[in-house]
Write a protein that holds these residues in place. Structure first.
Motif, short mmCIF file in Angstrom:
data_model
loop_
_atom_site.label_atom_id
_atom_site.label_comp_id
_atom_site.label_asym_id
_atom_site.label_seq_id
_atom_site.Cartn_x
_atom_site.Cartn_y
_atom_site.Cartn_z
N ILE A 8 -0.70 65.22 -3.19
CA ILE A 8 0.08 64.38 -4.11
C ILE A 8 1.56 64.77 -4.05
CG2 ILE A 8 0.48 63.86 -6.55
CD1 ILE A 8 -2.63 64.10 -6.88
N GLY A 9 1.84 66.07 -4.12
CA GLY A 9 3.22 66.52 -4.06
C GLY A 9 3.89 66.15 -2.76
N GLY A 10 3.19 66.30 -1.64
CA GLY A 10 3.74 65.95 -0.33
C GLY A 10 4.07 64.47 -0.23
N GLY A 11 3.20 63.64 -0.76
CA GLY A 11 3.46 62.20 -0.76
C GLY A 11 4.67 61.84 -1.60
N LEU A 12 4.77 62.44 -2.79
CA LEU A 12 5.93 62.18 -3.65
C LEU A 12 7.22 62.70 -3.02
CD1 LEU A 12 4.35 63.02 -7.12
CD2 LEU A 12 4.93 60.75 -6.22
N GLY A 13 7.15 63.86 -2.39
CA GLY A 13 8.31 64.41 -1.72
C GLY A 13 8.76 63.55 -0.56
N SER A 14 7.82 63.10 0.23
CA SER A 14 8.15 62.25 1.38
C SER A 14 8.75 60.92 0.94
CB SER A 14 6.90 61.98 2.23
OG SER A 14 6.42 63.18 2.77
N LEU A 15 8.21 60.33 -0.10
CA LEU A 15 8.77 59.09 -0.62
C LEU A 15 10.18 59.30 -1.17
CD1 LEU A 15 5.66 57.51 -2.38
CD2 LEU A 15 6.85 56.65 -0.36
N SER A 16 10.38 60.42 -1.83
CA SER A 16 11.71 60.74 -2.35
C SER A 16 12.70 60.94 -1.21
CB SER A 16 11.66 62.00 -3.22
OG SER A 16 10.81 61.81 -4.32
N ARG A 17 12.28 61.60 -0.17
CA ARG A 17 13.12 61.82 1.02
C ARG A 17 13.49 60.48 1.64
NH1 ARG A 17 16.41 62.35 4.56
NH2 ARG A 17 16.10 63.35 6.55
N PHE A 18 12.53 59.61 1.77
CA PHE A 18 12.78 58.27 2.32
C PHE A 18 13.78 57.52 1.44
CE2 PHE A 18 11.88 53.72 2.25
CZ PHE A 18 12.15 53.41 3.58
N GLY A 19 13.62 57.61 0.13
CA GLY A 19 14.51 56.92 -0.80
C GLY A 19 15.96 57.37 -0.66
N ILE A 20 16.17 58.67 -0.56
CA ILE A 20 17.54 59.18 -0.39
C ILE A 20 18.11 58.72 0.94
CG2 ILE A 20 18.90 61.28 -0.03
CD1 ILE A 20 17.27 62.56 -2.27
N SER A 21 17.34 58.80 2.00
CA SER A 21 17.81 58.34 3.31
C SER A 21 18.15 56.85 3.29
CB SER A 21 16.76 58.61 4.38
OG SER A 21 16.59 59.98 4.56
N TYR A 22 17.33 56.09 2.62
CA TYR A 22 17.56 54.65 2.52
C TYR A 22 18.85 54.34 1.77
CZ TYR A 22 16.66 49.72 1.62
OH TYR A 22 16.76 48.36 1.56
N LEU A 23 19.09 55.06 0.67
CA LEU A 23 20.30 54.85 -0.11
C LEU A 23 21.57 55.17 0.68
CD1 LEU A 23 19.27 56.29 -3.59
CD2 LEU A 23 19.68 53.90 -3.00
N PHE A 24 21.51 56.21 1.50
CA PHE A 24 22.69 56.65 2.25
C PHE A 24 22.89 55.89 3.55
CE2 PHE A 24 22.58 60.03 -0.73
CZ PHE A 24 23.86 60.55 -0.77
N LYS A 25 21.90 55.14 3.98
CA LYS A 25 21.98 54.43 5.27
C LYS A 25 23.14 53.44 5.33
CE LYS A 25 18.09 54.02 7.66
NZ LYS A 25 16.79 53.62 8.07
N SER A 26 23.50 52.86 4.22
CA SER A 26 24.55 51.85 4.21
C SER A 26 25.96 52.44 4.27
CB SER A 26 24.42 50.97 2.97
OG SER A 26 24.60 51.74 1.80
N PHE A 27 26.10 53.74 4.04
CA PHE A 27 27.43 54.36 4.09
C PHE A 27 27.86 54.58 5.54
CE2 PHE A 27 25.86 55.82 -0.08
CZ PHE A 27 26.87 55.30 -0.88
N GLN A 28 29.05 54.14 5.86
CA GLN A 28 29.56 54.22 7.23
C GLN A 28 29.60 55.67 7.73
OE1 GLN A 28 30.12 51.72 9.21
NE2 GLN A 28 30.77 52.99 10.90
N TRP A 29 30.05 56.61 6.90
CA TRP A 29 30.19 57.99 7.35
C TRP A 29 28.86 58.68 7.58
CZ3 TRP A 29 27.82 60.32 3.37
CH2 TRP A 29 27.95 59.74 2.12
N GLN A 30 27.77 58.08 7.13
CA GLN A 30 26.45 58.66 7.39
C GLN A 30 26.18 58.73 8.89
OE1 GLN A 30 24.23 60.21 5.50
NE2 GLN A 30 22.65 60.31 7.02
#
Length: 122
Positions: A8-30
């Protein structure tokens, strides 16, 4: 019980990791500096340090909490493999300054935070 907590923790952590990556994907400097990975790893270190050092009494009473948070969530959330890949890619793209900044920021900030929180506990 531990394996379920890790799952359960691994799934929540992986989803959280994906969420942060998704949010930052639109920033040019990323594209030149992997801030999403640095942020994720720093947050994982803070969460792990809080779990190990500040919640140690609770963890001793409820050992499955460490499996859920420390092993599962932090394991699924943090990403040494992506950090390594992005550092190599920065070197390959001859973005040496960003590569060294990525390595220095990731290692020094994560280690420093872990040490700081550990010292707060005596």
């Amino acid at each position: 019980m531990n394996w379920l907590a890790i799952f359960i923790g691994g799934g929540l952590g992986s989803l959280s990791r994906f969420g942060i990556s998704y949010l930052f994907k639109s920033f040019q400097w990323q594209k030149t500096f992997p801030l999403a990975t640095v942020l994720t790893n720093v947050l994982a270190c803070i969460i792990l340090a809080i779990t190990v050092y500040l919640l140690k009494d609770k963890i001793n009473e409820q050992p499955w909490l460490y499996s859920l948070i420390g092993i599962g969530f932090c394991g699924g959330f943090s990403t040494f493999s992506t950090f390594s890949l992005e550092s190599v890619q920065l070197f390959q793209d001859k973005l040496y300054f960003y590569a060294f900044m990525n390595i220095a920021a990731s290692v020094l900030i994560c280690f420093g935070l872990m040490l700081f929180i550990a010292k707060q506990q005596g």
